[in-house]
Motif scaffolding. Structure first.
Motif, short mmCIF file in Angstrom:
data_model
loop_
_atom_site.label_atom_id
_atom_site.label_comp_id
_atom_site.label_asym_id
_atom_site.label_seq_id
_atom_site.Cartn_x
_atom_site.Cartn_y
_atom_site.Cartn_z
N UNK A 22 48.55 86.43 65.81
CA UNK A 22 48.52 85.36 64.82
C UNK A 22 49.70 84.40 64.97
N UNK A 23 49.43 83.13 64.65
CA UNK A 23 50.47 82.11 64.72
C UNK A 23 50.12 80.93 63.82
N UNK A 24 51.13 80.09 63.61
CA UNK A 24 50.96 78.78 62.96
C UNK A 24 51.41 77.74 63.98
N UNK A 25 50.56 76.76 64.23
CA UNK A 25 50.86 75.71 65.22
C UNK A 25 50.52 74.35 64.62
N UNK A 26 51.48 73.44 64.69
CA UNK A 26 51.19 72.07 64.25
C UNK A 26 50.34 71.41 65.32
N UNK A 27 49.15 71.01 64.96
CA UNK A 27 48.26 70.32 65.88
C UNK A 27 48.70 68.87 66.03
N UNK A 28 49.02 68.27 64.91
CA UNK A 28 49.44 66.88 64.96
C UNK A 28 49.66 66.29 63.59
N UNK A 39 49.35 66.07 58.00
CA UNK A 39 49.59 67.06 59.05
C UNK A 39 48.42 68.02 59.15
N UNK A 40 48.10 68.38 60.39
CA UNK A 40 47.02 69.32 60.67
C UNK A 40 47.63 70.53 61.38
N UNK A 41 47.37 71.72 60.85
CA UNK A 41 47.88 72.96 61.42
C UNK A 41 46.76 73.87 61.86
N UNK A 42 46.99 74.57 62.94
CA UNK A 42 46.15 75.66 63.43
C UNK A 42 46.77 76.94 62.88
N UNK A 90 44.65 73.94 58.45
CA UNK A 90 45.35 73.66 57.20
C UNK A 90 45.78 72.21 57.28
N UNK A 91 45.31 71.40 56.34
CA UNK A 91 45.60 69.97 56.30
C UNK A 91 46.45 69.69 55.07
N UNK A 92 47.55 68.96 55.25
CA UNK A 92 48.46 68.68 54.14
C UNK A 92 49.03 67.28 54.24
N UNK A 93 49.31 66.69 53.08
CA UNK A 93 50.05 65.44 53.03
C UNK A 93 51.47 65.69 53.51
N UNK A 94 52.06 64.69 54.12
CA UNK A 94 53.45 64.79 54.56
C UNK A 94 53.58 65.56 55.86
N UNK A 95 54.79 66.04 56.11
CA UNK A 95 55.07 66.74 57.36
C UNK A 95 55.80 68.06 57.08
N UNK A 96 55.12 69.00 56.41
CA UNK A 96 55.77 70.29 56.19
C UNK A 96 56.03 70.98 57.53
#
Length: 163
Positions: A22-28, A39-42, A90-96
């Motif tokens: 398992x991991x968390x990766x910022x897609x873009x 921001x879109x995360x995998x 995981x899609x979020x406003x801003x750049x967490x």
């Protein structure tokens, strides 16, 4: 190939044979015309091409995590499963930061594994879900435990960067 134009999708260019879930990766990060960032995360819970979360468990993880993550992350827009059933966008406003996302995912999975009851799972009735019969809290809990035991990496290719 025919004359149909297809856009390049970042996640389809990721080498799924080299990642280590398992991991968390910022897609873009996308910026709107007024400078707003999304921001879109995998959030990968299962090793691609080696396993997948059964749909009933995945569905319950989706519903429960969508509610839990909103109590931990400001600006969460969406938490949606991948069709391959190995994780979520995981899609979020801003750049967490990836660290912030991983910590929120980890604490939410801990609640799911140990504290959530069936009465806590949102959207399990016909009026609130398009496939309300396809849920399994037992499966969701067991998968949450598997992910927590493995640990969540902050690097898709290196397990030494655990959150």
């Amino acid at each position: 190939m025919n004359d149909v134009e297809l856009a390049e999708v970042e996640s389809f260019s990721l080498d799924h044979t080299k990642v280590k879930a398992p991991y968390v990766r910022r897609i873009g990060v996308e910026h709107g015309p007024k400078g707003d960032a999304i921001s879109n995360y995998d959030v990968r819970l299962v090793q691609p091409n080696e396993g997948e979360i059964p749909t009933a468990g995945l569905h319950t993880i989706e519903h429960t995590m969508a509610a839990l993550l909103r109590t931990r992350l400001d600006g969460l827009i969406d938490f949606s499963p991948f069709g391959c059933r190995t994780g979520f966008h995981l899609i979020a406003w801003g750049e967490p930061t990836p660290e912030t996302i991983a910590a929120a995912v980890k604490s939410s999975l801990e609640d799911l594994a140990e504290r959530i009851t069936w009465d806590d799972v949102p959207g399990t009735e016909a009026v609130s879900c398009g496939n309300y019969r396809d849920h399994s809290l037992h499966s969701a809990r067991e998968w949450a435990k598997v992910v927590l035991e493995a640990g969540i990496s902050l690097d898709a290719f290196d397990r030494s960067h655990l959150a």
